[in-house]
Each structure stands twice: as C-alpha cells, then as structure tokens.
Design a protein around this motif. Structure first.
Motif, PDB file in Angstrom:
ATOM      1  N   SER A   1       0.785  -1.213  -0.013  1.00 39.53           N
ATOM      2  CA  SER A   1      -0.094   0.014   0.114  1.00 39.53           C
ATOM      3  C   SER A   1       1.003   1.062  -0.135  1.00 39.53           C
ATOM      4  O   SER A   1       2.029   1.001   0.424  1.00 39.53           O
ATOM      5  CB  SER A   1      -0.999   0.025   1.136  1.00 39.53           C
TER       6      SER A   1
ATOM      7  N   ALA B   1      -3.706   4.131  -1.280  1.00 42.85           N
ATOM      8  CA  ALA B   1      -4.178   3.145  -2.018  1.00 42.85           C
ATOM      9  C   ALA B   1      -3.592   1.881  -1.505  1.00 42.85           C
ATOM     10  O   ALA B   1      -2.311   1.911  -0.856  1.00 42.85           O
ATOM     11  CB  ALA B   1      -3.710   3.428  -3.469  1.00 42.85           C
TER      12      ALA B   1
ATOM     13  N   THR C   1      -7.808  -3.885  -5.515  1.00 41.40           N
ATOM     14  CA  THR C   1      -7.423  -2.258  -5.084  1.00 41.40           C
ATOM     15  C   THR C   1      -8.437  -1.554  -4.537  1.00 41.40           C
ATOM     16  O   THR C   1      -9.577  -1.667  -4.728  1.00 41.40           O
ATOM     17  CB  THR C   1      -6.644  -1.535  -6.552  1.00 41.40           C
ATOM     18  N   ASN C   2      -7.999  -0.630  -3.800  1.00 41.05           N
ATOM     19  CA  ASN C   2      -8.875   0.295  -3.043  1.00 41.05           C
ATOM     20  C   ASN C   2      -8.015   1.386  -2.740  1.00 41.05           C
ATOM     21  O   ASN C   2      -6.787   1.701  -2.780  1.00 41.05           O
ATOM     22  CB  ASN C   2      -9.465  -0.383  -1.299  1.00 41.05           C
ATOM     23  N   TYR C   3      -8.994   2.763  -2.939  1.00 41.75           N
ATOM     24  CA  TYR C   3      -8.390   4.044  -2.901  1.00 41.75           C
ATOM     25  C   TYR C   3      -9.023   4.899  -1.991  1.00 41.75           C
ATOM     26  O   TYR C   3     -10.351   4.872  -1.880  1.00 41.75           O
ATOM     27  CB  TYR C   3      -8.481   4.649  -4.362  1.00 41.75           C
TER      28      TYR C   3
ATOM     29  N   LYS D   1      -9.381   9.153  -5.628  1.00 42.19           N
ATOM     30  CA  LYS D   1      -9.892   8.353  -6.927  1.00 42.19           C
ATOM     31  C   LYS D   1     -10.119   8.591  -8.206  1.00 42.19           C
ATOM     32  O   LYS D   1     -10.448  10.170  -8.222  1.00 42.19           O
ATOM     33  CB  LYS D   1     -11.429   7.620  -6.350  1.00 42.19           C
TER      34      LYS D   1
ATOM     35  N   THR E   1      -3.340   5.540  -9.341  1.00 41.14           N
ATOM     36  CA  THR E   1      -3.673   4.212  -9.770  1.00 41.14           C
ATOM     37  C   THR E   1      -2.583   3.382  -9.143  1.00 41.14           C
ATOM     38  O   THR E   1      -1.282   3.752  -9.445  1.00 41.14           O
ATOM     39  CB  THR E   1      -3.568   4.032 -11.283  1.00 41.14           C
ATOM     40  N   ILE E   2      -2.911   2.297  -8.491  1.00 44.65           N
ATOM     41  CA  ILE E   2      -1.927   1.520  -7.862  1.00 44.65           C
ATOM     42  C   ILE E   2      -1.632   0.354  -8.515  1.00 44.65           C
ATOM     43  O   ILE E   2      -2.758  -0.175  -9.040  1.00 44.65           O
ATOM     44  CB  ILE E   2      -2.228   1.169  -6.534  1.00 44.65           C
TER      45      ILE E   2
ATOM     46  N   LEU F   1       2.840   3.597  -7.849  1.00 45.66           N
ATOM     47  CA  LEU F   1       1.579   4.426  -7.480  1.00 45.66           C
ATOM     48  C   LEU F   1       1.825   5.667  -8.945  1.00 45.66           C
ATOM     49  O   LEU F   1       2.912   6.628  -8.675  1.00 45.66           O
ATOM     50  CB  LEU F   1       1.709   5.297  -6.388  1.00 45.66           C
TER      51      LEU F   1
END
Length: 119
Positions: free
Chosen positions: A35, A49, A57-59, A64, A68-69, A80
C-alpha cells in the motif's frame, strides 16, 4: 536484511504527473498486501491506496480517478501512478508491505519520498 526502497518523488506543477516505485528486497517468502500512505505537515498519516496479492485495489476518496496503484509480483515492486496532481497532494509518501519473512508475518515501511505540487 529486508527493506522497502521508494523512488520517483519530486517537485511538479499542478496538473502534472509522477510515478512512485517501491521495491522490496531481502529474504521474502511472500507479500500479502502492499500500500501507499502519505503524511502532510500537521496531519495524520493516511492510506492512499492498497493492492492485494491477487490484484484487488482500494483508494482513498480524495485520489479516486487520479491515482492508480499496481504491482509486479515477480519484482516485489508496487507502483503509484499519480495524475492531475493538486497542491493538496503535497506530502511525504510511504510504501508499506505486509510480508512473510522466513515464515513470519511482519509490517515493513519504506523511508518515504517527498512529493511537492506547486500551484
């Protein structure tokens, strides 16, 4: 020795882009999650992220659609991609990994890399 090394920080103008990288090295059995976190002066460190070993994935709501991870499991590296940067994104960005090292789980942090966005 196990460590995370970040790179890619710097100074950019608002609207610009940066790509951060974080490479894990050492006697790593597996990486469960990686992360990115950030901390601005006077503020708490916040999660930006997260990406699982399987690629989920989560942001944070604040990034958002702009960040982008991604992850390269073969290289033990997380990235990232930061687009449409805003002055509010200025912070020290830290890489985190939950890893198995010689069979034992542990929490590992990078040294941090400065991202500064000018207006």
């Amino acid at each position: 020795q196990v460590q995370l090394v970040e790179s890619g920080g710097g100074l950019v103008q608002a609207g610009g882009s940066l790509r951060l990288s974080c490479a894990a090295s050492g006697r790593i059995s597996s990486i469960n999650f990686m992360s990115w976190h950030r901390q601005a002066p006077g503020k708490q460190r916040e999660l930006v992220a997260v990406i699982s070993n399987g690629g989920s994935t989560n942001y944070a709501d604040s990034v958002k659609g702009r960040f982008t991870i991604s992850r390269d499991n073969a290289k033990n590296t997380v990235y990232l991609q930061m687009n449409s940067l805003k002055p509010e994104d200025t912070a020290v960005y830290y890489c985190y990994a939950n890893m198995l090292v010689r069979g034992y789980p542990g929490d590992y942090w990078g040294q941090g890399t400065q991202v500064t966005v000018s207006s």
